[in-house]
Design a protein around this motif. Structure first.
Motif, PDB file in Angstrom:
ATOM      1  N   PRO A  13       0.890  -1.249  -0.007  1.00  0.00           N
ATOM      2  CA  PRO A  13      -0.053   0.087  -0.081  1.00  0.00           C
ATOM      3  C   PRO A  13       0.805   1.122   0.173  1.00  0.00           C
ATOM      4  N   ARG A  14       0.560   2.254  -0.612  1.00  0.00           N
ATOM      5  CA  ARG A  14       1.183   3.483  -0.821  1.00  0.00           C
ATOM      6  C   ARG A  14       0.904   4.402   0.480  1.00  0.00           C
ATOM      7  N   CYS A  15       1.950   5.306   0.740  1.00  0.00           N
ATOM      8  CA  CYS A  15       1.567   6.221   1.828  1.00  0.00           C
ATOM      9  C   CYS A  15       0.681   7.080   1.695  1.00  0.00           C
ATOM     10  N   SER A  20       5.175   5.271  -3.030  1.00  0.00           N
ATOM     11  CA  SER A  20       5.556   3.492  -3.281  1.00  0.00           C
ATOM     12  C   SER A  20       6.434   3.088  -1.815  1.00  0.00           C
ATOM     13  N   ALA A  21       5.795   2.010  -1.418  1.00  0.00           N
ATOM     14  CA  ALA A  21       6.514   1.792  -0.187  1.00  0.00           C
ATOM     15  C   ALA A  21       7.338   0.670  -0.564  1.00  0.00           C
ATOM     16  N   GLU A  39       9.248   1.423   4.354  1.00  0.00           N
ATOM     17  CA  GLU A  39       9.597   2.852   4.185  1.00  0.00           C
ATOM     18  C   GLU A  39       9.191   3.495   2.878  1.00  0.00           C
ATOM     19  N   CYS A  40       9.139   4.802   2.722  1.00  0.00           N
ATOM     20  CA  CYS A  40       8.989   5.578   1.462  1.00  0.00           C
ATOM     21  C   CYS A  40       9.830   6.676   1.607  1.00  0.00           C
ATOM     22  N   SER A  41       9.692   7.606   0.647  1.00  0.00           N
ATOM     23  CA  SER A  41      10.617   8.709   0.748  1.00  0.00           C
ATOM     24  C   SER A  41      10.212   9.830   2.011  1.00  0.00           C
ATOM     25  N   GLU A  57       1.620  -2.039  10.982  1.00  0.00           N
ATOM     26  CA  GLU A  57       1.808  -0.646  11.492  1.00  0.00           C
ATOM     27  C   GLU A  57       1.761   0.425  10.377  1.00  0.00           C
ATOM     28  N   TRP A  58       2.327   0.012   9.135  1.00  0.00           N
ATOM     29  CA  TRP A  58       2.537   1.161   7.899  1.00  0.00           C
ATOM     30  C   TRP A  58       1.016   1.121   7.673  1.00  0.00           C
TER      31      TRP A  58
END
Length: 90
Positions: A13-15, A20-21, A39-41, A57-58
């Motif tokens: 799933p994207r943030c 993108s994760a 993580e993502c940017s 958690e994400w």
């Protein structure tokens, strides 16, 4: 190097900002700071012993429901031996 990116069949799933994760595995033991994290940017989860906990958690951080009915397990590592190319007769 103790960290590597893990590839999944289904995209993560994207943030909340649309980045993108990526799933990172730190192969050190837990007491040395190892574990799974996403993580993502713009954000990252804390390191977790299990991938599913990092995904949970994400999803909580970015307001997504946990993915259901999809295969979120990482692909198995494949090791392909590299063989020298034999000279071909012309």
């Amino acid at each position: 190097m103790s960290q590597r990116q893990v590839t999944h069949l289904d995209p993560l799933p994207r943030c909340q900002h649309g980045h993108s994760a990526r799933h990172i595995l730190d192969a050190r033991r837990a007491s040395a700071g190892g574990g799974h994290f996403l993580e993502c940017s713009c954000s990252a989860t804390s390191k977790q012993q299990e991938y599913i906990d990092a995904l949970r958690e994400w999803c909580r951080m970015h307001g997504h429901p946990m993915p259901v009915g999809t295969d979120q397990r990482p692909l198995p590592l494949t090791v392909i031996p590299i063989r020298p190319v034999e000279a071909r007769a012309a």
